[in-house]
Structures are given as structure tokens and as C-alpha cells.
Design an enzyme around this catalytic site. Structure first.
Site, PDB file in Angstrom:
ATOM      1  N   SER A  60      38.575  41.129  34.932  1.00  0.00           N
ATOM      2  CA  SER A  60      38.903  40.554  36.231  1.00  0.00           C
ATOM      3  C   SER A  60      39.570  39.177  36.086  1.00  0.00           C
ATOM      4  O   SER A  60      40.673  39.077  35.563  1.00  0.00           O
ATOM      5  CB  SER A  60      37.623  40.482  37.073  1.00  0.00           C
ATOM      6  OG  SER A  60      37.897  40.155  38.406  1.00  0.00           O
TER       7      SER A  60
ATOM      8  N   ASP B 235      51.644  36.241  28.808  1.00  0.00           N
ATOM      9  CA  ASP B 235      52.985  36.569  29.295  1.00  0.00           C
ATOM     10  C   ASP B 235      53.996  35.472  28.988  1.00  0.00           C
ATOM     11  O   ASP B 235      55.155  35.753  28.660  1.00  0.00           O
ATOM     12  CB  ASP B 235      52.957  36.807  30.803  1.00  0.00           C
ATOM     13  CG  ASP B 235      52.652  38.259  31.166  1.00  0.00           C
ATOM     14  OD1 ASP B 235      52.322  39.041  30.254  1.00  0.00           O
ATOM     15  OD2 ASP B 235      52.741  38.601  32.360  1.00  0.00           O
TER      16      ASP B 235
ATOM     17  N   LYS C 146      40.005  45.463  34.544  1.00  0.00           N
ATOM     18  CA  LYS C 146      39.524  45.480  35.930  1.00  0.00           C
ATOM     19  C   LYS C 146      40.503  44.689  36.791  1.00  0.00           C
ATOM     20  O   LYS C 146      40.474  43.465  36.809  1.00  0.00           O
ATOM     21  CB  LYS C 146      38.125  44.876  36.025  1.00  0.00           C
ATOM     22  CG  LYS C 146      37.516  44.960  37.420  1.00  0.00           C
ATOM     23  CD  LYS C 146      36.098  44.404  37.420  1.00  0.00           C
ATOM     24  CE  LYS C 146      35.439  44.571  38.785  1.00  0.00           C
ATOM     25  NZ  LYS C 146      36.102  43.780  39.833  1.00  0.00           N
TER      26      LYS C 146
END
Length: 200
Positions: A97, A108, A122
Site C-alpha cells: 500500500s 520510477d 496492494k
């Protein structure tokens, strides 16, 4: 010369406490940071955005994609205090999460190197709708989280840049091979930077 912060949850006061500790480590001369998100099952999304904002400036942290195709974009807060210091994030199957939101954004942008094992995956936002007559409830997915590059978190999780699985032998010997790999990577990285500076 390497600072270490383990974050167990993204709680209401986590951003304040995290900022204080990160500042303290840098004041003590830390040349690299290890952020340990292993077995951190998440918490408040806005806290994840605030903590991620300490490491990157003027970037998207999270994309929230709704069932109708619309998107909400969560941007950094403009309060980066450690946007250049070498950073490693430790993750494992218990990282979920909000942990994946932070780790995914930092990965990224190439801002951090992820070390450890595959994360939980999740990334759904769900509504819990009670049924009448004490007949239980229905959980309905209404949106999903994506990393800044559009990678889906749900189900897929995040793949570490350096895969290190804890073995039974590690556990029996109380040896943290994932943390050691993070230390080795940072020390090698810092040694390379020093050599480059000396050459210049």
C-alpha cells in the site's frame, strides 16, 4: 557514514518524526540513507506523499485512477531536504500500500535503489458496503493506484533493483542479508563518488 531509518507504518505523526530523524542524520554527517520499509503494510496516503516529497522535488508521487478513467494526480509538496543524497529502500513481501507508493515513486525516478524481495502488491481503493439484515457486506473496487510511470501496484507489486531473498540459514543465524546488501551497495557507490571527486 550511512544513516538508517526504519518506518513501521505511515501514521498521522510519521511525516513529522521522519523529517526530524532524516534531518538529524544529515546533521550528523550521513553520506547515504537506507530507508527500511520491510513489513510496513501502509497507512495514510497523504503521509506517504509527504515523506516521498522529502527526497524528490517537483514530481508526481502517485496517480489515482478511477473506474470511469479519470485520474487524480498527487504531486510533491516542494519541501525536499534530501533530494541528492544516495538512497536505498529496503522492501519485501510485507511492504504494501503506502509503502509501495513511496518505493514505486522513488524507483520510477531513479532516485532510490530498491533492495530486497518482491513487494505485496496492494493498490486498490475499495468501498465497504454493508448488506441489510446482518447478511455481511460487499467490498467494491472503485479505483487503483499507479506509480508516476503508470505501473500498476495491485497484484504486481514492485520488483527490487537488487533481489536479495532472506534464506532459512539467514534467519537461523540472525543475519540480515538484505540490509547488508544495501550497505554494500551504498558504500560502493560512495567510494565511487569519492574517487570521481579526487580525479576531478
Amino acid at each position: 557514514n550511512i544513516g538508517y531509518i526504519r518506518l513501521y507504518t505511515f501514521g498521522e505523526n510519521s511525516a513529522i518524526e521522519f523529517t526530524e530523524n532524516l534531518t538529524g542524520l544529515q546533521d550528523q554527517g550521513a553520506e547515504g540513507i537506507i530507508l527500511d520499509l520491510r513489513n510496513n503494510t501502509g497507512g495514510y496516503v497523504h503521509i506517504a506523499v509527504e515523506i516521498t516529497s522529502l527526497f524528490i522535488q517537483d514530481k508526481t508521487v502517485l496517480i489515482e485512477e478511477w473506474s470511469d478513467g479519470s485520474r487524480d494526480i498527487y504531486e510533491t509538496k516542494g519541501n525536499a531536504i534530501a533530494d541528492e543524497i544516495p538512497l536505498v529502500v529496503l522492501v519485501n513481501g510485507g511492504s504494501a500500500s503506502a509503502s509501495e507508493i513511496t518505493a514505486g515513486a522513488l524507483q520510477d525516478y531513479g532516485r532510490a535503489t530498491l533492495v530486497g524481495s518482491q513487494t505485496f502488491g496492494k493498490g486498490f481503493i475499495q468501498n465497504w458496503i454493508p448488506l441489510t439484515g446482518d447478511n455481511g457486506a460487499v467490498r467494491i473496487t472503485i479505483a487503483r493506484w499507479l506509480t508516476p510511470q503508470g505501473r500498476q501496484i495491485q497484484g504486481d507489486g514492485l520488483s527490487p533493483d537488487i533481489l536479495v531473498e532472506l534464506t532459512d540459514a539467514d534467519i537461523q543465524a540472525k543475519r540480515d542479508s538484505q540490509l547488508q546488501a544495501a550497505l554494500d551497495f551504498l558504500q560502493k557507490n560512495l567510494s565511487g563518488q569519492s574517487a570521481s571527486v579526487e580525479e576531478d
